[in-house]
Design an enzyme around this catalytic site. Structure first.
Site, PDB file in Angstrom:
ATOM      1  N   ASP A 278      17.721   4.614 -23.686  1.00 12.19           N
ATOM      2  CA  ASP A 278      16.957   5.075 -24.840  1.00 12.19           C
ATOM      3  C   ASP A 278      17.064   3.990 -25.924  1.00 12.19           C
ATOM      4  O   ASP A 278      17.781   3.004 -25.783  1.00 12.19           O
ATOM      5  CB  ASP A 278      17.448   6.448 -25.326  1.00 12.19           C
ATOM      6  CG  ASP A 278      16.356   7.173 -26.140  1.00 12.19           C
ATOM      7  OD1 ASP A 278      15.382   6.504 -26.567  1.00 12.19           O
ATOM      8  OD2 ASP A 278      16.461   8.396 -26.364  1.00 12.19           O
TER       9      ASP A 278
HETATM   10  C1  BGC Z   1      13.705   8.768 -28.344  1.00 12.22           C
HETATM   11  C2  BGC Z   1      12.968   8.668 -27.038  1.00 12.22           C
HETATM   12  C3  BGC Z   1      11.734   7.817 -27.212  1.00 12.22           C
HETATM   13  C4  BGC Z   1      12.158   6.448 -27.729  1.00 12.22           C
HETATM   14  C5  BGC Z   1      11.006   5.472 -27.891  1.00 12.22           C
HETATM   15  C6  BGC Z   1      13.934   7.408 -28.985  1.00 12.22           C
HETATM   16  O1  BGC Z   1      14.388   7.520 -30.293  1.00 12.22           O
HETATM   17  O2  BGC Z   1      14.929   9.428 -28.134  1.00 12.22           O
HETATM   18  O3  BGC Z   1      12.623   9.963 -26.599  1.00 12.22           O
HETATM   19  O4  BGC Z   1      11.032   7.707 -26.008  1.00 12.22           O
HETATM   20  O5  BGC Z   1      12.781   6.622 -28.982  1.00 12.22           O
HETATM   21  O6  BGC Z   1      10.217   5.779 -28.968  1.00 12.22           O
END
Ligand code: BGC
Length: 748
Positions: A278
């Protein structure tokens, strides 16, 4: 130039000339790998954020040098095509880019939030809506979405329940697989298909106190029975990628969790796609307290099985050195690169990485809006109705439309709508005005500026408008920013002054229908009793207005069912239907609520069962609940044969009849209980569901087939078992389904 380099360069030429099928994908990948420098290999596992409309010079240089394998947050055909062109034509090996984006519930056209889509219990619909999102995103050059989110959400304080598919593993699994099919279609390389990334692996939904990013502790049997099945289902449907969770699971951050990433994902499930971290979750291994510094974090993540570093910079800065020093074997890096190249090959990017928007329907076109309207209509759940709904438009002369969410084209879209266009939104106020006869007067009072506002000065005006009207329709709930990532709440009642607004309007004596827009189940005890109807529309998306107007006016009949329990009070959560029975389960007459306890009541006075003195034992609205404008009756449940053998099948069926006056859709639900097992089992578990449409008076027998596999759980040995013995089954319109039948699972 070595022979391999020669092949790689020929590959690059072939990719540029667009020659398809030049070499089988696996050969192409091996040839590329053999030709890559260490720095180019590391480049493939680096995902960089763009987040603007131009390509900064430094990024262009990194692309030329093969130091970037994927970009996120680059949107628009011109921009993404230019990025691909630089990567393809100006780098040594000409490897195309993965372009990732959070396409969560629509792109330009916004569908209901995923939790709302789950309330449709309609895998085919969910698939079709994801397909539209994919088409719109693909036209903008996105080839990879960070969806679906399949974290089981049993604590509605957690803001991210909005993004998930509810509290139940069976429902979430069916919908997760459908979403993957929608995004990826039958062929990932076909125009309009984008890779899915199932997230957040794993256990994220169980964060302590529903507070985002907090730790999760889940016993392994529960992890495997409840939290992992939707991931397995999404992967079974072909999901190209998996994203790790931010959180620690049982003490080990998911991004360094080799049990999750190696044992479960690769070894048990045979996943060969991409595992992406993530956002910055690799460097965050340092504050988690499992890595000494970013280099250590990069090593831990790579060794655990994270193939790509999303925006963390840790692989870019340290991985090459870690490989040179032998801390991360080069073979491990090769495996990571192979996974990334495989996904690029599956997407057909080596043959054509460019997008051409003219090949796709235009975003926000009528067909997409119509689908969004259907989705919003099907996702709305009628929680309560004393008979005020549907409104009889012929009898109305004056309607009061009240509340902060009645006419807000942005807030109705919900969380994660980077590319959503609020300009396309049709609000309930506009839709009601358009739908009602010109002679009907509509008085609109916003009353409260935002759902959080504590300013009550607008409430008297709202009450006056209600007092003058034949009916008051109140639009309350949560604005978009109160759910989603990092937006957890400790108190899930209606925020701000809204409870006061509802009570003031209800106090006028005018019939009141409340429409809730929300990103989570709310605790509605303070308002549910004083209003005549409650319709939960979630954040319904672009076409929420017309869908809600259709439902209020009876042009459509509500058919959504709750994918998550609505508690009475926040203090009851986590509250979910599939809990174990306990040794002292609550009985209707088995406990005394606090207000009925006499002064100096003796210790045994409340009843020794599992309940809260101030909230009772059950939810306000249970899982699977959802009313209709017609009535469905269930009868004659059967289990045939009455015994299920380990290799056999059993059919559980019941007759359903539309006993009302209108056609309607019902979501028929099958629940099962394992009566006696070696570990405590849930009081009920969903094992089947089907949406059926019935005309007034129409009857139909609805059947579900079960095998022993459907009855397995992780027993004391942490292995899947189906234990012989007695089971109960129920078929009905919610978890409170009544007709019950028994059957036996026998040894052979
Ligand atoms: C979130 C993810 C997301 C990623 C990209 C993160 O902060 O937890 O779910 O896909 O950002 O935007």
């Amino acid at each position: 130039m070595t022979a391999n380099e020669g092949r790689a360069v020929r590959h690059a030429e072939a990719a540029r000339s667009g020659a398809p099928g030049w070499v089988a994908a696996a050969d192409r990948i091996e040839a590329l790998l053999a030709a890559m420098t260490l720095s180019e290999k590391v480049g493939q596992v680096v995902q960089r954020n763009l987040g603007e409309e131009n390509i900064p010079r430094e990024l262009a240089a990194a692309l030329r040098e093969g130091r970037v394998g994927s970009i996120l947050n680059a949107v628009g055909a011109e921009l993404t095509n230019e990025l691909q062109r630089v990567a393809l034509e100006e780098s040594r090996l000409g490897i195309p880019l993965l372009v990732g984006r959070d396409v969560i519930h629509g792109f330009r056209t916004v569908f209901p939030i995923p939790l709302g889509q789950a309330a449709t219990w309609d895998p085919e619909g969910v698939r079709a809506w994801a397909r539209i999102a994919a088409l719109e995103a693909a036209g903008a050059g996105v080839n990879w979405t960070f969806a679906p989110t399949v974290d089981i959400g049993r604590d509605p304080r957690w803001g991210r329940v909005a993004e998930g598919l509810g509290e139940d593993p069976y429902l979430a699994s069916g919908l997760a697989a459908a979403l993957v099919r929608g995004f990826q279609d039958h062929d990932l390389a076909a125009p309009g298909s984008i890779a899915a990334c199932v997230k957040h692996f794993a256990g994220y939904g169980a964060v302590e106190a529903g507070r985002d990013y907090a730790a999760a502790s889940i016993p392994e049997a529960e992890l495997r029975d409840v939290h992992l099945p939707p991931f397995e289902a999404a992967i079974g449907a072909g999901a190209g990628a998996v994203m790790t969770a931010f959180t620690a699971l049982n003490g080990v951050p998911a991004t360094a969790n080799d049990f999750l990433l190696r044992t479960v994902l690769r070894e048990e499930w045979g996943f060969d796609g991409v595992v992406v971290s993530d956002w910055r979750s690799i460097p965050e291994l340092v504050p988690h307290g499992v890595a000494t510094d970013e280099a250590d974090a990069a090593a831990l993540a790579a060794l655990a099985g994270v193939d790509m570093d999303m925006a963390g910079g840790a692989y870019a800065a340290h991985l090459e050195r870690l490989v040179r020093e032998g801390r991360v074997p080069e073979a491990r890096l090769d495996a990571m690169v192979r996974a990334v190249l495989r996904m690029k090959a599956r997407l057909g990017l080596f043959d054509d990485p460019y997008t051409d928007p003219s090949r796709f329907p235009s975003p926000g076109c009528d067909r997409h809006l119509e689908a969004a309207r259907e989705a919003a209509t099907r996702s709305a759940v009628l929680l309560k109705n004393d008979g005020v709904l549907p409104l009889d438009a012929r009898r109305l002369s004056r309607v009061a439309v009240i509340g902060p969410l009645a006419d807000d084209g942005y807030e109705q879209l919900g969380t994660w709508v980077f590319d959503g266009d609020p300009g396309l939104s049709r609000t309930p106020l506009a839709a009601l005005r358009a739908a009602l006869e010109p002679g009907v007067r509509v008085d609109f009072v916003r009353a409260i500026e935002t759902t959080r506002s504590l300013d009550t000065t607008g409430i008297p005006t709202a009450a006056e408008a209600a007092a003058r009207a034949d009916v008051a329709i109140l639009f309350v709930g949560e604005e978009s920013i109160l759910s989603g990532e990092a937006h957890s709440r400790a108190d899930i009642r209606l925020p701000g002054a809204q409870e006061r607004l509802v009570r003031a309007v209800a106090g006028t004596g005018t019939p009141v229908a409340v429409v809730l827009m929300t990103g989570r189940p709310l605790a509605l005890a303070a308002v549910a009793d004083v209003v005549d109807a409650l319709l939960c529309a979630w954040h319904p998306g672009t076409m929420g207005g017309p869908a809600i107007a259709d439902l209020l006016l009876g042009r459509a009949t509500p058919s959504g069912k709750l994918p998550a329990t609505f508690p009475r009070m926040t203090g009851q959560v986590p509250l979910y239907y599939a809990h174990p029975n306990t040794g002292r389960p609550p009985r209707a007459d088995g406990f005394t609520p606090m207000e009925q306890l006499p002064p100096r009541a003796p210790q045994h006075s409340a009843g020794y069962v599992s309940f809260h003195l101030d909230a009772g034992a059950g939810p306000l609205f249970p899982f699977g609940h959802g009313l209709s404008y017609t009535r469905f009756e269930y009868a004659d449940i059967r289990a045939e044969p009455a015994e299920l053998t380990p290799d056999g099948r059993i059919t559980i069926s019941a007759e359903i009849r539309n006993a009302g006056e209108r056609p309607g859709d019902e979501v028929v639900q099958l629940y099962v209980r394992d009566r006696v097992a070696s570990v405590t089992r849930p009081v009920r578990e969903l094992k089947g569901f089907r949406r059926v449409s019935l005309e007034p008076g129409e009857r139909r027998r609805v059947s579900f087939e079960l095998t022993a596999a459907a009855l397995t759980f992780h027993g004391r040995e942490l292995r899947p078992v189906a234990e012989p013995g007695a089971f109960h089954a129920w078929i009905g319109g919610s978890v409170r389904a009544e007709p019950r039948v028994s059957f036996e699972l026998v040894e052979s």
